[in-house]
Design an enzyme around this catalytic site. Structure first.
Site, PDB file in Angstrom:
ATOM      1  N   LYS A   8       0.862  -1.164   0.000  1.00  0.00           N
ATOM      2  CA  LYS A   8       0.000   0.000   0.000  1.00  0.00           C
ATOM      3  C   LYS A   8       0.904   1.221   0.000  1.00  0.00           C
ATOM      4  CE  LYS A   8      -3.692   1.840   2.796  1.00  0.00           C
ATOM      5  NZ  LYS A   8      -3.734   2.376   4.102  1.00  0.00           N
ATOM      6  N   SER A 188       4.464   8.531   0.631  1.00  0.00           N
ATOM      7  CA  SER A 188       4.531   7.838  -0.642  1.00  0.00           C
ATOM      8  C   SER A 188       5.951   7.304  -0.915  1.00  0.00           C
ATOM      9  CB  SER A 188       4.109   8.830  -1.726  1.00  0.00           C
ATOM     10  OG  SER A 188       3.879   8.140  -2.909  1.00  0.00           O
ATOM     11  N   SER A 189       6.015   6.224  -1.661  1.00  0.00           N
ATOM     12  CA  SER A 189       7.300   5.626  -2.103  1.00  0.00           C
ATOM     13  C   SER A 189       8.222   5.284  -0.932  1.00  0.00           C
ATOM     14  CB  SER A 189       8.046   6.552  -3.064  1.00  0.00           C
ATOM     15  OG  SER A 189       7.214   6.903  -4.134  1.00  0.00           O
ATOM     16  N   ARG A 190       7.628   4.972   0.198  1.00  0.00           N
ATOM     17  CA  ARG A 190       8.399   4.560   1.394  1.00  0.00           C
ATOM     18  C   ARG A 190       9.314   5.671   1.945  1.00  0.00           C
ATOM     19  NH1 ARG A 190       4.687   1.509   1.277  1.00  0.00           N
ATOM     20  NH2 ARG A 190       4.808  -0.737   0.968  1.00  0.00           N
ATOM     21  N   LEU A 191       9.018   6.937   1.555  1.00  0.00           N
ATOM     22  CA  LEU A 191       9.826   8.056   2.088  1.00  0.00           C
ATOM     23  C   LEU A 191       9.084   8.688   3.264  1.00  0.00           C
ATOM     24  CD1 LEU A 191      11.208   9.522  -1.266  1.00  0.00           C
ATOM     25  CD2 LEU A 191      12.317   7.992   0.369  1.00  0.00           C
TER      26      LEU A 191
END
Ligand SMILES: Cc1cc2nc3c(=O)[nH]c(=O)nc-3n(C[C@H](O)[C@H](O)[C@H](O)COP(=O)(O)O)c2cc1C
Length: 211
Positions: A8, A188-191
């Site tokens: 997710k 978002s994007s694991r940041l």
């Protein structure tokens, strides 16, 4: 089942340094209220990790019942496995996974028993069934069958059929006194956004951590 594609992207919120209250207890309170408004299932359910004398960790869920600037209080059996760990090593860690908000809060610190008077005040506010439960269950010990609990319940019901149920000596609260807090907001994007509060010279400092 292949779960490698369960993923997710976290896009609901962000967290910046200027969003943060300088007091981590206030910050926790704010996020707790938001978890409650967002109807997070049991927002006061937290994992508590302990480490025993052989340095083996254990983790389980308990319910946070009181929090203020003194710390985070939960109630349990003082002879349980967790209580034995705490007796040997009072360093613990807490985790609140508020996934509906794509958030987690991590707290670590030292734990201490609260006073009997404080435990009693909470004990008497519990439903009668829970009060009896505290008398019945030798928490974390092996029992033969569910019948053991049924039998104990019958015994305790008759023992305390009239008057107030006293506080069991082996039941009460622990207060986790935080030394470190981490507020984590999924991005978002694991940041993700991560901020850690730590006490330095009696003051809370705040730093951003890499996700
Ligand atoms: C949602 C939830 C809430 C719980 N709340 C408590 C609690 O407040 N106190 C408690 O002693 N155990 C609570 N438990 C049970 C503990 O997770 C655990 O099984 C029990 O405390 C024994 O742990 P121990 O053997 O490591 O001491 C709860 C479990 C769940 C799933």
């Amino acid at each position: 089942m292949d779960i490698t594609n369960f993923r997710k992207d976290y896009t609901k919120f962000g967290l910046t340094r200027k969003d943060l209250n300088s007091n981590p207890f206030e910050q926790f309170n704010q996020w707790f209220e938001q978890a409650q408004s967002a109807q997070v299932e049991e927002p006061n359910a937290m994992s508590i990790a302990t480490v025993n004398k052989n340095r083996e960790p254990s983790i389980r869920t308990v319910l946070l019942k009181i929090f203020d600037d003194k710390g985070f209080v939960f109630f349990t059996n003082y002879n349980s496995a967790k209580a034995q760990d705490i007796e040997q090593n009072n360093s613990v860690a807490l985790l609140f996974p508020w996934l509906e908000l794509e958030r987690q809060v991590r707290i670590s610190g030292k734990v201490e028993k609260i006073s009997q008077a404080e435990s009693f005040a909470y004990f008497t506010s519990r439903p009668k069934g829970s009060q009896l439960g505290a008398w019945i269950s030798p928490q974390s010990k092996i029992i033969e069958s569910r019948d053991f609990l049924k039998q104990k319940l019958a015994e305790m019901k008759s023992k305390f059929s009239s008057g107030k149920i006293p506080l069991p000596s082996a039941w009460g609260g622990y207060r986790v006194v935080p030394e470190k807090f981490e507020f984590w907001q999924g991005r978002s994007s694991r940041l993700h956004d991560r901020f850690v509060y730590q006490k330095e010279d009696g003051k809370w400092t705040i730093h951003r951590l890499a996700p």
